[in-house]
Design an enzyme around this catalytic site. Structure first.
Site, PDB file in Angstrom:
ATOM      1  N   ASP A 139      93.889  37.543  27.977  1.00 15.71           N
ATOM      2  CA  ASP A 139      92.927  37.054  27.364  1.00 15.71           C
ATOM      3  C   ASP A 139      93.201  35.670  26.770  1.00 15.71           C
ATOM      4  O   ASP A 139      94.320  35.424  26.287  1.00 15.71           O
ATOM      5  CB  ASP A 139      92.770  37.953  26.111  1.00 15.71           C
ATOM      6  CG  ASP A 139      91.353  37.762  25.230  1.00 15.71           C
ATOM      7  OD1 ASP A 139      90.537  36.841  25.824  1.00 15.71           O
ATOM      8  OD2 ASP A 139      91.293  38.291  24.143  1.00 15.71           O
ATOM      9  N   ASP A 195      91.381  29.671  29.601  1.00 18.55           N
ATOM     10  CA  ASP A 195      90.643  29.241  28.631  1.00 18.55           C
ATOM     11  C   ASP A 195      90.985  27.568  28.672  1.00 18.55           C
ATOM     12  O   ASP A 195      91.485  27.010  27.664  1.00 18.55           O
ATOM     13  CB  ASP A 195      90.598  29.552  27.392  1.00 18.55           C
ATOM     14  CG  ASP A 195      89.706  29.062  26.220  1.00 18.55           C
ATOM     15  OD1 ASP A 195      88.910  28.388  26.824  1.00 18.55           O
ATOM     16  OD2 ASP A 195      89.804  29.476  25.256  1.00 18.55           O
ATOM     17  N   HIS A 197      84.944  34.557  17.239  1.00 16.53           N
ATOM     18  CA  HIS A 197      85.833  35.539  17.379  1.00 16.53           C
ATOM     19  C   HIS A 197      86.080  35.974  15.881  1.00 16.53           C
ATOM     20  O   HIS A 197      85.847  35.373  14.827  1.00 16.53           O
ATOM     21  CB  HIS A 197      87.217  35.057  18.010  1.00 16.53           C
ATOM     22  CG  HIS A 197      87.190  34.859  19.449  1.00 16.53           C
ATOM     23  ND1 HIS A 197      87.222  33.461  19.768  1.00 16.53           N
ATOM     24  CD2 HIS A 197      87.037  35.545  20.372  1.00 16.53           C
ATOM     25  CE1 HIS A 197      87.533  33.654  21.123  1.00 16.53           C
ATOM     26  NE2 HIS A 197      87.058  34.883  21.474  1.00 16.53           N
ATOM     27  N   GLY A 198      86.793  37.156  15.698  1.00 16.75           N
ATOM     28  CA  GLY A 198      86.920  37.924  14.238  1.00 16.75           C
ATOM     29  C   GLY A 198      85.990  38.537  13.742  1.00 16.75           C
ATOM     30  O   GLY A 198      84.888  39.151  14.471  1.00 16.75           O
ATOM     31  N   GLY A 255      83.734  37.845  21.882  1.00 18.71           N
ATOM     32  CA  GLY A 255      83.357  37.804  20.296  1.00 18.71           C
ATOM     33  C   GLY A 255      82.200  38.953  20.334  1.00 18.71           C
ATOM     34  O   GLY A 255      81.403  38.737  19.505  1.00 18.71           O
ATOM     35  N   ASP A 303      87.263  43.818  20.347  1.00 18.49           N
ATOM     36  CA  ASP A 303      88.500  43.800  19.649  1.00 18.49           C
ATOM     37  C   ASP A 303      88.254  44.249  18.142  1.00 18.49           C
ATOM     38  O   ASP A 303      88.688  45.441  17.692  1.00 18.49           O
ATOM     39  CB  ASP A 303      89.100  42.517  19.774  1.00 18.49           C
ATOM     40  CG  ASP A 303      90.789  42.650  19.249  1.00 18.49           C
ATOM     41  OD1 ASP A 303      91.147  43.902  18.899  1.00 18.49           O
ATOM     42  OD2 ASP A 303      91.429  41.766  19.245  1.00 18.49           O
TER      43      ASP A 303
HETATM   44 ZN   LIG Z   1      87.546  35.652  23.213  1.00 15.39          ZN
END
Ligand SMILES: [Zn+2]
Length: 341
Positions: free
Chosen positions: A83, A105, A189-190, A224, A268
């Site tokens: 990732d 990325d 993200h997060g 995300g 995630d």
């Molecule tokens: Zn990502």
């Protein structure tokens, strides 16, 4: 079945019109949760590790856990994916270790924070495509920049600063030969993705559909894409946690994406929330306990429940037995027969 290429999983998902969850792992229990959920729902699955996860598990622990997963669940088509690779070197080290898929990325510079130029992104991604495809390994690229920061990776912000431009996405795919394309449509993200239930002003599903219409054969990736369910937040806060109110990407928006070319969905945060909630509950209700298994087991079960639910919602459930693995060497031959222009 051996660890399979992500390209094969996503091609099959496109044929079947479903999405595949890509779940992040750092340790044994998370891998076990995912594999049990995959068996329970008969799902092919992508297990992914960030750079942070690789350093946490010293690479080898993680890789050998994945081999164990593969041995214990031979009926599950299983991909090991890097990732957010930040450089050609990171992707190369993942390929050398035995990952069957990598994300380059190049939307960010090697520091994993600074947005890069289109030219830089094409250059590094194409370099990774060349060395990965020679070994039959899949490559995911990213165009546009996601919001938020996780595991020290990310540009921060809301995710609306660098929404993917469809024409640029088309040029990127053509010039790099990537197998899958992560796009920026306002997700971050997060845990703190949106400060209210997202609508079209902050979650650009219309942009995703526009990109899909322009590139109908490209496997799109939603990053995300945890849903950050209220009940998981509530468990954490009920047992002493202090999460601020937050919203994720609603499952029905992900399903709309899947109807429009999304084949890989990264999750995630939801799993992290499930694990933390389960552990907090044990600590709060039975503070006399001190055997790690007393809280890791419920944590593992809580994560399995979330993963199985997502597998069903994304449509991958029931598809584990649809196909045999194409060996990576054969994938490499197929790539060699169709070089990037
Ligand atoms: Zn990502």
């Amino acid at each position: 079945m051996p660890l399979v290429s992500m390209r094969q999983l996503l091609d099959e998902a496109a044929k079947g019109g479903y999405g595949v969850g890509a779940f992040n792992v750092n340790n044994m229990e998370q891998i076990q949760s995912i594999m049990e959920a995959a068996r329970e729902t008969k799902s092919p699955v992508i297990v992914q590790a960030s750079r942070g996860a690789r350093s946490y598990s010293q690479d080898k622990f993680l890789y050998h856990l994945m081999l164990a997963a593969n041995e214990l669940y031979p009926e599950i088509p299983l991909v090991l994916h890097q990732d957010h690779g930040n450089s050609v070197a990171t992707c190369k080290s993942a390929i050398d270790l035995g990952f069957t898929s990598v994300m380059m990325d190049g939307s960010l510079m090697e520091d994993g924070k600074t947005p890069s130029s289109f030219e830089y992104n094409v250059k590094v991604t194409r370099e990774v495509v060349e060395l990965a495809h020679a070994k039959g390994v899949t490559v995911e690229g990213e165009i546009g920049v996601l919001g938020g920061i996780e595991d020290g990776h990310g540009a921060g912000g809301t995710g609306l600063e660098h929404v993917t431009d469809p024409e640029q996405a088309a040029r990127f795919v053509e010039q790099t030969g990537v197998d899958a394309l992560a796009i920026a449509i306002g997700t971050s993200h997060g845990a703190y993705k949106f400060s209210r239930k997202p609508d079209g002003a902050v979650l650009k599903m219309d942009r995703l559909i526009e990109i899909h219409n322009l590139l109908p054969k490209v496997h799109l990736v939603m990053h995300g894409s945890s849903s950050v369910p209220q009940d998981l937040q509530d468990i954490i806060n009920k047992y002493g946690g202090k999460l601020k109110p937050t919203w994720g990407v609603p499952v029905e928006e992900i399903q709309l994406g899947i109807r429009n070319g999304v084949r890989k969905v990264n999750v995630d945060t939801d799993n992290r929330l499930a694990i933390t909630g389960a552990i907090r509950k044990v600590f709060a209700e039975t503070p006399e306990k001190f055997d790690p298994r007393d809280y890791m087991k419920p944590a593992r079960e809580a994560m399995q429940k979330v993963v199985a639910q997502r597998m069903t919602q994304f449509g991958q459930a029931g598809h584990a037995g649809d196909y045999e693995a194409i060996p990576l060497a054969l994938m490499a031959e197929q790539y060699a027969a169709q070089p990037v222009a």
